[in-house]
Structures are given as structure tokens and as C-alpha cells.
Design an enzyme around this catalytic site. Structure first.
Site, PDB file in Angstrom:
ATOM      1  CD  GLU A 176     -11.815 -20.469  -4.317  1.00  0.00           C
ATOM      2  OE1 GLU A 176     -13.060 -20.389  -4.362  1.00  0.00           O
ATOM      3  OE2 GLU A 176     -11.123 -20.761  -5.307  1.00  0.00           O
ATOM      4  NE  ARG A 177     -11.286 -14.761  -4.929  1.00  0.00           N
ATOM      5  CZ  ARG A 177     -10.472 -15.771  -5.257  1.00  0.00           C
ATOM      6  NH1 ARG A 177      -9.893 -16.497  -4.317  1.00  0.00           N
ATOM      7  NH2 ARG A 177     -10.205 -16.061  -6.505  1.00  0.00           N
ATOM      8  CB  CYS A 281     -23.963 -10.630 -11.288  1.00  0.00           C
ATOM      9  SG  CYS A 281     -25.554 -10.942 -10.568  1.00  0.00           S
TER      10      CYS A 281
HETATM   11  P1  NAD Z   1     -15.515 -17.346 -10.152  1.00  0.00           P
HETATM   12  O1  NAD Z   1     -16.038 -17.869 -11.436  1.00  0.00           O
HETATM   13  O2  NAD Z   1     -14.082 -17.043 -10.033  1.00  0.00           O
HETATM   14  O3  NAD Z   1     -15.829 -18.406  -8.976  1.00  0.00           O
HETATM   15  C1  NAD Z   1     -17.111 -18.935  -8.791  1.00  0.00           C
HETATM   16  C2  NAD Z   1     -16.975 -20.335  -8.213  1.00  0.00           C
HETATM   17  O4  NAD Z   1     -16.269 -21.164  -9.141  1.00  0.00           O
HETATM   18  C3  NAD Z   1     -16.200 -20.380  -6.900  1.00  0.00           C
HETATM   19  O5  NAD Z   1     -16.840 -21.272  -6.020  1.00  0.00           O
HETATM   20  C4  NAD Z   1     -14.829 -20.884  -7.321  1.00  0.00           C
HETATM   21  O6  NAD Z   1     -14.197 -21.630  -6.329  1.00  0.00           O
HETATM   22  C5  NAD Z   1     -15.140 -21.751  -8.525  1.00  0.00           C
HETATM   23  N1  NAD Z   1     -14.033 -21.762  -9.495  1.00  0.00           N
HETATM   24  C6  NAD Z   1     -13.143 -20.761  -9.739  1.00  0.00           C
HETATM   25  N2  NAD Z   1     -12.281 -21.129 -10.705  1.00  0.00           N
HETATM   26  C7  NAD Z   1     -12.618 -22.383 -11.079  1.00  0.00           C
HETATM   27  C8  NAD Z   1     -12.095 -23.296 -12.048  1.00  0.00           C
HETATM   28  N3  NAD Z   1     -11.042 -22.992 -12.815  1.00  0.00           N
HETATM   29  N4  NAD Z   1     -12.691 -24.492 -12.175  1.00  0.00           N
HETATM   30  C9  NAD Z   1     -13.761 -24.807 -11.422  1.00  0.00           C
HETATM   31  N5  NAD Z   1     -14.291 -23.984 -10.478  1.00  0.00           N
HETATM   32  C10 NAD Z   1     -13.735 -22.788 -10.313  1.00  0.00           C
HETATM   33  O7  NAD Z   1     -16.415 -16.081  -9.780  1.00  0.00           O
HETATM   34  P2  NAD Z   1     -16.236 -15.058  -8.564  1.00  0.00           P
HETATM   35  O8  NAD Z   1     -15.054 -14.194  -8.842  1.00  0.00           O
HETATM   36  O9  NAD Z   1     -16.314 -15.777  -7.264  1.00  0.00           O
HETATM   37  O10 NAD Z   1     -17.588 -14.204  -8.696  1.00  0.00           O
HETATM   38  C11 NAD Z   1     -17.727 -13.105  -9.545  1.00  0.00           C
HETATM   39  C12 NAD Z   1     -18.383 -13.505 -10.850  1.00  0.00           C
HETATM   40  O11 NAD Z   1     -19.652 -14.086 -10.600  1.00  0.00           O
HETATM   41  C13 NAD Z   1     -18.660 -12.313 -11.752  1.00  0.00           C
HETATM   42  O12 NAD Z   1     -18.372 -12.689 -13.080  1.00  0.00           O
HETATM   43  C14 NAD Z   1     -20.137 -12.064 -11.578  1.00  0.00           C
HETATM   44  O13 NAD Z   1     -20.769 -11.417 -12.651  1.00  0.00           O
HETATM   45  C15 NAD Z   1     -20.636 -13.458 -11.430  1.00  0.00           C
HETATM   46  N6  NAD Z   1     -21.945 -13.502 -10.768  1.00  0.00           N
HETATM   47  C16 NAD Z   1     -23.016 -13.836 -11.541  1.00  0.00           C
HETATM   48  C17 NAD Z   1     -24.282 -13.872 -10.975  1.00  0.00           C
HETATM   49  C18 NAD Z   1     -25.475 -14.244 -11.804  1.00  0.00           C
HETATM   50  O14 NAD Z   1     -26.514 -14.583 -11.235  1.00  0.00           O
HETATM   51  N7  NAD Z   1     -25.391 -14.204 -13.119  1.00  0.00           N
HETATM   52  C19 NAD Z   1     -24.440 -13.574  -9.612  1.00  0.00           C
HETATM   53  C20 NAD Z   1     -23.308 -13.254  -8.864  1.00  0.00           C
HETATM   54  C21 NAD Z   1     -22.062 -13.225  -9.451  1.00  0.00           C
END
Ligand code: NAD
Length: 498
Positions: A176-177, A281
Site C-alpha cells: 500500500e506504500r 532484502c
Molecule cells: P511488510 O511485511 O510490512 O509488508 C509486506 C506486505 O504485507 C505488504 O503487501 C503489506 O500490505 C502486507 N502486510 C503488512 N502488515 C500486515 C499484517 N499485519 N497482516 C497481513 N499483511 C500485512 O514488508 P515491507 O516493509 O513492505 O517490505 C520490507 C520487508 O520485506 C523487509 O523485511 C525485507 O527484508 C523484506 N523483503 C524480503 C525479500 C525476500 O525475497 N526475502 C524481498 C524483498 C523484501
């Protein structure tokens, strides 16, 4: 200010839940859009559209499905500048970095264009008298992807391209960002000839995610984001009987051996530690120099490089990195720097007070560098996800290897050395999913798979490469006998093929 929509059944659909999130432009700090947050009913509408469109798409032969993706690749190239500008505006990364985000996504679409070959099954001719055995891969039906803010082009493409190439219909719930680029990609797929309803974009937060997890018609869920949410989605999705793969957070170590090419190692640390403001990540967040001499030399070279990093708005082509994604992210990262100071680490470069002239409300911070970080500190154990590099000094190779192995995350790791024996030993023994030898961000290319170990990945199959085809299909094995006229009577023993 733009009001964004969902994209359901091939059309933009306004949000009806009455709930919205503010969309920011990180380089100025302004609110530039209102993002609808879907209700359960809106997610259901997307699933209904996908379900209705799916049978015809599943029956479309793989070459035709691949042709849609080939045209999509051309359309993304045509609109590359516009997409990169939109991405940089919503995310904050530089335009050059945004182009990389798009490119690494497109490489997986190109991989998925080979789906006629990738979907080929196995065949055994004459497994018994008149008997042949073959296997086929069939799509699952309606599947979903939930993606993070940090790669708003690449990760949605990693999810939807293999899924739709395999013949599934897809529900994408982007972050949503920064959902602007995913919405544009959905429009481009329609222009490329994808039937309406095969890719739907539902914007939203936890409510939309929970609706996806509860929907009985969604057969598989792929997630990328932070570890607590990855674990939540994996647990709930599996309990609901879905196929689930979740990729989480990271703390990527880079080991610098005494024989490493120090120029190469410092360049690698600067790019991989601070590129995209550390919001990757696969960013290197921990440098592990081996031996006192290596540590001293590394610090002597790193400090001036971190001090001279150029931070700028996303539109500045000479900037090394741009702002963080939100004020909340900026506050969180600054807070980690405070924590590190209190824990007793040495803050060798402090970028907390950086101000971008002319963009005072943007979410900027300069590069920070900690020395003398130890294993027990929170700044070592937790993912900071910002332009902060921690140096943990190790006495020997064994200690450096144990650091990477004992950490709860296991996404990426790198070793810098000229010693082939050490590099080979490290690659074999390290408990991490993706390993670089003199390569700081070892993101595998599209035809290999991407995935972390330990608490960086939940589920059995990785993203892209052959695992993506396995994840988005189910295998059927057919045993057939021709000519059908063979008569051998009823048999009550276990069938054997003599
Ligand atoms: P986030 O976990 O906050 O959000 C990811 C998704 O989950 C979004 O679509 C969000 O709307 C949803 N979400 C957020 N809170 C939720 C909840 N309480 N319940 C259900 N859904 C929810 O992550 P972010 O801040 O968008 O991204 C950064 C993170 O992603 C970092 O930890 C990074 O390391 C990780 N990342 C991992 C990889 C990988 O391949 N391992 C790749 C990119 C990013």
C-alpha cells in the site's frame, strides 16, 4: 492528488470500503495519492472475476500464453522511462535504480516466456506391455501474491509472470506504500492481450490479506515482506489448506578475508550497503573483516567513503541513493542508530542529521557506519532496513562463518577472498540460501531460483527459476495402456509391470 483504484476484471475499479491510505512522495514528503484499502467483498469480487476467466486461460495453449508475455516485455520497454519515474516518485529510489528494479522483474517475465518448454512433462515409453507413463503439469486455478514496498515492479513480476504463464489466474495485493507501478503493469498486460480477469490488482492492508487467506477459491499464496508477516501468512495459509511460500527479512553478512582485494571489497560494501538507502532484502548490513589488520584497513577506507556518499532526490541522476520510503521508516532507522549507541557500538559515521536542501520535508538520512558491533546487540540481531552498516570484527575465518550460520536470518551472504579453498569451503558450509564469492548482492538470475534459509524463507520452493513452475502447477501422472484389447483378467495383487 490522485485517487488510485483497484484493477479487477480488466478495468480500474474505485475503492468502496471507505478506507484509504495516504500515498507519499518520499523525496518531498508530500501526500500525492489516496490508496483504497480493499474490504473482504472487494477481494471476493476480484476472485470471482479470476475464477470466471480462468478456465479459458488454462485451456489456451502455452505458446499463446507466452506470446502475451512477449508483447508485455516490449510494452514495458516502450514505457520504461514513465514506469521508472513513477516508481521513483512513489518509492524514493533513484531513477537509475528504479530501472534496475524493472529490469530484474522483466528478466523473470522473459524466463516465463519459455513456458512451452518449462511445462513439458516426463514420458516413459513401454513401461509394461502396451503401457506408457507420462506426467503433466496443470495450473492450480486462482492464486495470489502479496508483495512488499521495496521492489514494486520486480517482485510483482516475479509472482504473476510464472503464475499466469503456467495458466493460472492471479490476484496481486501490492504494498500500500507504492501501488502505482503494479497498476500500470496490469494495464500493460491487458494491452498485451491478456484476457480480463487473469491479473487483478487489489490494493489494501491486513484486511485484504486476511480475505485472501480465508478465500476458499484461492489455491496458493506467494508472499514477500518482513519475517513476522511472512510467518503469519505461512501459518494461516497452510492451515487453510493452501500452497504457500513466504520470503522474509534478512541480515546479510559480507566476510572480508585478509587476502581480499580491498578496493573491490570497499566498493562492494558501499554499493550493497547503501544502495537504495539499504532498503533491499539483499543489502549487505554486516561487514565482517577477518583479523585486526583487515579491520583497521577496512575502517580506514570505509569511513571517508561513507562520509562522502551523495544523497539526493530520486530525480538527481548523480545521487547514490534517495530518501527512505516513509517518515515512519526514517524514524525507525534513526531509532536503531540510537539503540546502537546505547548498546556500546562505535558510531564512526553519523548520518542522522542529514538535511536535503530544498527538500526539507523529504525522508532523507545520510549513511551511518557502526564499528565494534557484537553479536548480542539488537542492531546486529534485527533487520534495520536503512543506510546503516555494522562492522563486526572476527578473529578468524571460523568465527566469521559461525556469525553467518548462527544468525536467525539466512537470505544472502558474501565472502571476499582470493583463496579458492576458503571460498569453496564457505559456499559449502554456510547456512544461507544465496551466496556470493567476490559478489556482494548475489541475486540469482531468473533461470535459477531465489530464496533464503532459516527465518528468511518459509515453504519448500523458491521464487522464479524452475521452482516457480513447480509452485504454480500440480503434477498429474498418467499410466496408459494401448492397445486396449489386451486381456489379462482381474488381478487382486499389487499391479506389477512385467
Ligand atoms: P511488510 O511485511 O510490512 O509488508 C509486506 C506486505 O504485507 C505488504 O503487501 C503489506 O500490505 C502486507 N502486510 C503488512 N502488515 C500486515 C499484517 N499485519 N497482516 C497481513 N499483511 C500485512 O514488508 P515491507 O516493509 O513492505 O517490505 C520490507 C520487508 O520485506 C523487509 O523485511 C525485507 O527484508 C523484506 N523483503 C524480503 C525479500 C525476500 O525475497 N526475502 C524481498 C524483498 C523484501
Amino acid at each position: 492528488m490522485r485517487e488510485l483504484t483497484h484493477f479487477i476484471g480488466g478495468k480500474h475499479v474505485p475503492g468502496t470500503s471507505g478506507r484509504f491510505a495516504d500515498g507519499y512522495q518520499p523525496m518531498t514528503g508530500e501526500v500525492i495519492s489516496r490508496i483504497p484499502l480493499a474490504s473482504k467483498a472487494e477481494v471476493r469480487a476480484a476472485v470471482e472475476n479470476a475464477k470466471a476467466a480462468w478456465p479459458a486461460w488454462a485451456a489456451t495453449n502455452p505458446q499463446r500464453r507466452a506470446r502475451v508475455l512477449t508483447r508485455f516485455v516490449d510494452l514495458v520497454a516502450r514505457d520504461n522511462e514513465e514506469l521508472a519515474e513513477l516508481l521513483a516518485r512513489e518509492h524514493g529510489k533513484t531513477i537509475a535504480d528504479a530501472k534496475g528494479d524493472i529490469q530484474r522483474g522483466i528478466e523473470v517475465v522473459e524466463f516465463a516466456c519459455g513456458i512451452p518448454h518449462l511445462l513439458k512433462g516426463e514420458f516413459t515409453d513401454g513401461a509394461g506391455p502396451g503401457i506408457d507413463i507420462y506426467s503433466m503439469r496443470q495450473p492450480l486455478g486462482v492464486v495470489a501474491g502479496i508483495t512488499p514496498f521495496n521492489f514494486p515492479a520486480m517482485i510483482p513480476m516475479w509472482k504473476f509472470a510464472p503464475a499466469i504463464a503456467c495458466g493460472n489466474a492471479f490476484i496481486l495485493k501490492p504494498s500500500e506504500r507504492d501501488p502505482g507501478v503494479p497498476l500500470r503493469l496490469a494495464e500493460l498486460l491487458i494491452e498485451a492481450g491478456l484476457p480480463a480477469g487473469i491479473l487483478n490488482v487489489v490494493n489494501g492492508d491486513k484486511q485484504a490479506v486476511d480475505a485472501i487467506l480465508e478465500d476458499p477459491d484461492i489455491k496458493a499464496v506467494g508472499f514477500v515482506g518482513s519475517t513476522p508477516i511472512a510467518e503469519y501468512i505461512y501459518t494461516r495459509g497452510c492451515a487453510a489448506g493452501k500452497r504457500v511460500q513466504c520470503f522474509g527479512g534478512a541480515k546479510n553478512h559480507m566476510i572480508i578475508m585478509p587476502d581480499a582485494d580491498m578496493n573491490q571489497a570497499v566498493d562492494a560494501l558501499i554499493g550493497a550497503g547503501y544502495g537504495s538507502a539499504g532498503e533491499r532484502c539483499m543489502a549487505v548490513s554486516v561487514a565482517v573483516p577477518v583479523g585486526k589488520g583487515t579491520a583497521e584497513e577496512l575502517m580506514n577506507r570505509l569511513v571517508p567513503r561513507v562520509e562522502s556518499l551523495k544523497i539526493g532526490p530520486s530525480t538527481d541522476s548523480s545521487a547514490d541513493f534517495g530518501p527512505l520510503v516513509t517518515r515512519e521508516a526514517l524514524d525507525r532507522v534513526r531509532n536503531y542508530v540510537e539503540i546502537g549507541i546505547k548498546e556500546g557500538a562505535t558510531l564512526s559515521v553519523d548520518g542522522r542529521d542529514f538535511k536535503m536542501q530544498g527538500y526539507e520535508d523529504g525522508f532523507y538520512m545520510g549513511g551511518c557506519l557502526f564499528d565494534n558491533v557484537t553479536k548480542d546487540m539488537r542492531i546486529y540481531k534485527e533487520e534495520i532496513f536503512g543506510p546503516v552498516l555494522s562492522v563486526v570484527r572476527a578473529e578468524g575465518y571460523g568465527e566469521a562463518l559461525s556469525l553467518a550460520n548462527d544468525h536467525e536470518y539466512g537470505n544472502g551472504v558474501a565472502i571476499f577472498t582470493r583463496d579458492g579453498d576458503a571460498a569453496r569451503d564457505f559456499a559449502s558450509k554456510v547456512e544461507v540460501g544465496m551466496v556470493g564469492v567476490n559478489v556482494p548482492i548475489p541475486v540469482p538470475l531468473a533461470y535459477y531460483t531465489f530464496g533464503g534459509w532459516k527465518r528468511s524463507g518459509f515453504g519448500d520452493l523458491n521464487q522464479h527459476g524452475p521452482d516457480a513452475v513447480r509452485f504454480y502447477t500440480k503434477t498429474k501422472t498418467v499410466t496408459s495402456r494401448w492397445p486396449s484389447g489386451i486381456k489379462d483378467g482381474a488381478s487382486f495383487t499389487m499391479p506389477l509391470m512385467h
